[in-house]
Design a protein around this motif. Sequence first.
Motif, PDB file in Angstrom:
ATOM      1  N   SER A  19       0.825  -1.201   0.000  1.00  0.00           N
ATOM      2  CA  SER A  19       0.000   0.000   0.000  1.00  0.00           C
ATOM      3  C   SER A  19       0.865   1.260   0.000  1.00  0.00           C
ATOM      4  O   SER A  19       0.446   2.295  -0.488  1.00  0.00           O
ATOM      5  N   LEU A  20       2.106   1.149   0.518  1.00  0.00           N
ATOM      6  CA  LEU A  20       3.030   2.295   0.385  1.00  0.00           C
ATOM      7  C   LEU A  20       3.345   2.548  -1.084  1.00  0.00           C
ATOM      8  O   LEU A  20       3.504   3.682  -1.515  1.00  0.00           O
ATOM      9  N   GLU A  21       3.405   1.464  -1.850  1.00  0.00           N
ATOM     10  CA  GLU A  21       3.710   1.590  -3.284  1.00  0.00           C
ATOM     11  C   GLU A  21       2.643   2.397  -4.010  1.00  0.00           C
ATOM     12  O   GLU A  21       2.909   2.981  -5.043  1.00  0.00           O
ATOM     13  N   THR A  22       1.438   2.398  -3.485  1.00  0.00           N
ATOM     14  CA  THR A  22       0.384   3.185  -4.144  1.00  0.00           C
ATOM     15  C   THR A  22       0.486   4.655  -3.742  1.00  0.00           C
ATOM     16  O   THR A  22      -0.221   5.494  -4.256  1.00  0.00           O
ATOM     17  N   ARG A  23       1.368   4.971  -2.793  1.00  0.00           N
ATOM     18  CA  ARG A  23       1.504   6.370  -2.337  1.00  0.00           C
ATOM     19  C   ARG A  23       2.846   6.982  -2.692  1.00  0.00           C
ATOM     20  O   ARG A  23       2.987   8.192  -2.751  1.00  0.00           O
ATOM     21  N   VAL A  24       3.877   6.140  -2.845  1.00  0.00           N
ATOM     22  CA  VAL A  24       5.221   6.645  -3.106  1.00  0.00           C
ATOM     23  C   VAL A  24       5.720   5.999  -4.392  1.00  0.00           C
ATOM     24  O   VAL A  24       5.687   4.780  -4.512  1.00  0.00           O
ATOM     25  N   ASP A  25       6.180   6.812  -5.333  1.00  0.00           N
ATOM     26  CA  ASP A  25       6.595   6.252  -6.616  1.00  0.00           C
ATOM     27  C   ASP A  25       8.018   5.722  -6.553  1.00  0.00           C
ATOM     28  O   ASP A  25       8.948   6.357  -7.008  1.00  0.00           O
ATOM     29  N   LEU A  26       8.171   4.553  -5.938  1.00  0.00           N
ATOM     30  CA  LEU A  26       9.488   3.917  -5.850  1.00  0.00           C
ATOM     31  C   LEU A  26       9.321   2.444  -6.145  1.00  0.00           C
ATOM     32  O   LEU A  26       8.285   1.860  -5.853  1.00  0.00           O
ATOM     33  N   ARG A  27      10.364   1.856  -6.742  1.00  0.00           N
ATOM     34  CA  ARG A  27      10.341   0.425  -6.954  1.00  0.00           C
ATOM     35  C   ARG A  27      10.327  -0.290  -5.613  1.00  0.00           C
ATOM     36  O   ARG A  27      10.845   0.214  -4.633  1.00  0.00           O
ATOM     37  N   ARG A  28       9.804  -1.526  -5.618  1.00  0.00           N
ATOM     38  CA  ARG A  28       9.685  -2.320  -4.401  1.00  0.00           C
ATOM     39  C   ARG A  28      11.030  -2.470  -3.691  1.00  0.00           C
ATOM     40  O   ARG A  28      11.139  -2.221  -2.489  1.00  0.00           O
ATOM     41  N   THR A  29      12.103  -2.822  -4.430  1.00  0.00           N
ATOM     42  CA  THR A  29      13.393  -3.062  -3.770  1.00  0.00           C
ATOM     43  C   THR A  29      13.934  -1.783  -3.128  1.00  0.00           C
ATOM     44  O   THR A  29      14.461  -1.826  -2.020  1.00  0.00           O
ATOM     45  N   ARG A  30      13.787  -0.645  -3.829  1.00  0.00           N
ATOM     46  CA  ARG A  30      14.233   0.649  -3.302  1.00  0.00           C
ATOM     47  C   ARG A  30      13.478   0.970  -2.030  1.00  0.00           C
ATOM     48  O   ARG A  30      14.041   1.402  -1.025  1.00  0.00           O
ATOM     49  N   LEU A  31      12.169   0.771  -2.098  1.00  0.00           N
ATOM     50  CA  LEU A  31      11.296   1.078  -0.973  1.00  0.00           C
ATOM     51  C   LEU A  31      11.690   0.251   0.243  1.00  0.00           C
ATOM     52  O   LEU A  31      11.789   0.756   1.368  1.00  0.00           O
ATOM     53  N   GLU A  32      11.956  -1.038   0.014  1.00  0.00           N
ATOM     54  CA  GLU A  32      12.320  -1.905   1.133  1.00  0.00           C
ATOM     55  C   GLU A  32      13.670  -1.509   1.740  1.00  0.00           C
ATOM     56  O   GLU A  32      13.818  -1.489   2.963  1.00  0.00           O
ATOM     57  N   GLN A  33      14.627  -1.159   0.878  1.00  0.00           N
ATOM     58  CA  GLN A  33      15.933  -0.700   1.385  1.00  0.00           C
ATOM     59  C   GLN A  33      15.753   0.531   2.264  1.00  0.00           C
ATOM     60  O   GLN A  33      16.324   0.643   3.345  1.00  0.00           O
ATOM     61  N   MET A  34      14.928   1.437   1.763  1.00  0.00           N
ATOM     62  CA  MET A  34      14.706   2.694   2.466  1.00  0.00           C
ATOM     63  C   MET A  34      14.066   2.468   3.825  1.00  0.00           C
ATOM     64  O   MET A  34      14.451   3.067   4.821  1.00  0.00           O
ATOM     65  N   LEU A  35      13.070   1.559   3.857  1.00  0.00           N
ATOM     66  CA  LEU A  35      12.401   1.257   5.125  1.00  0.00           C
ATOM     67  C   LEU A  35      13.386   0.658   6.118  1.00  0.00           C
ATOM     68  O   LEU A  35      13.352   0.962   7.311  1.00  0.00           O
ATOM     69  N   LYS A  36      14.314  -0.172   5.610  1.00  0.00           N
ATOM     70  CA  LYS A  36      15.319  -0.773   6.492  1.00  0.00           C
ATOM     71  C   LYS A  36      16.186   0.307   7.139  1.00  0.00           C
ATOM     72  O   LYS A  36      16.441   0.284   8.335  1.00  0.00           O
TER      73      LYS A  36
END
Length: 337
Positions: A19-36
């Motif tokens: 659901s974050l992907e529907t709000r932030v325009d980032l690829r899944r892997t980038r998003l996961e790295q960032m959350l880490k």
Amino acid sequence: MRQTLRALAESDRPLSTASLETRVDLRRTRLEQMLKVLDVDGAVRRVRGGWTATGEPWTYDAERYAAVSAAREREQRAMLDYVSTDTCRMEFLRRQLDDPAAEPCGRCDVCTGQYWPTDVDTGRRQAAADHLDRPGTPLAPRRQWPSGMNTLGVSLSGKIPENLRAGEGRALGRLTDIGWGTELRRVFAEDAPDTPVDERLLQGVVRVLAAWGWENRPVGVVAMPSLSRPTLVGDLAARISELGRLAPLGSLSYRTPAGPGPRRHNSAMRLEQVYNALVVDPALADRVAELQRDTPGPILLVDDQTDTGWSLTVGAALLRKAGAPEVLPLTLSTTGG
Ligand SMILES: [Zn+2]
């Protein structure tokens, strides 16, 4: 990072990665790295149902990140030194681990002076070369709609039905490849003009088609609509149908002249765009149905490039609804794995 943090802070409940992907325009892997990273920094926390902001203030610690990348560079240097070292390899490794008792092991190749042959069996070398030279990069069809599409007002979920899926497609090459990549990067450079397809690239595409190994030979060609490179895509589709003697069926259309809007890079947002924008106009639907009555067979769906694969997935689904028994995507370049 700030965008991700803001999305979490503004939400009154935890957000899953989907659901974050529907709000932030980032690829899944980038998003996961960032959350880490944000997690380690204490700005977000993983909770039941996804992620939540802790409310801790967060700033970009440039100094620390610079120190981390310097350490990574030292490690990479050490790996190269390990390969070229003329002292005992075990001793080298133990020194890297700060072992004060590091000493020659007496067993490694440097200590014993025994080396394994580095020449490669010619049969194997040829097999590897053939594998690298094989024309085209397979494009694996999407089998599953991204989750959370209903947040974006699109009612697609779960598996893509078998009768709407694309077949396995082909790209001439990856944008990042050393082979075709160099030429493809030139064609797709931001300031590159929209021109008919380059002869060398076209000959490459012909080899991809020849080596495809499809079960049923395609009978027609449909182009994807392109706002940025209409000449290139239109010409590519026309040349392929001419060279392969395949029926030129025309192009899919956009519902409005604005098309799908600026390209999104994450699955959910990209799918929403193309799902709302792409249509098969009645004339194309008629031509597809008519061709299938005369000579049933797969349709090649041609585009200049593919990134997330969603426009080809939606295009294929629309053509299958219009009566195509199989749709095979074909592009010049892919950015995908
Ligand atoms: Zn040794």
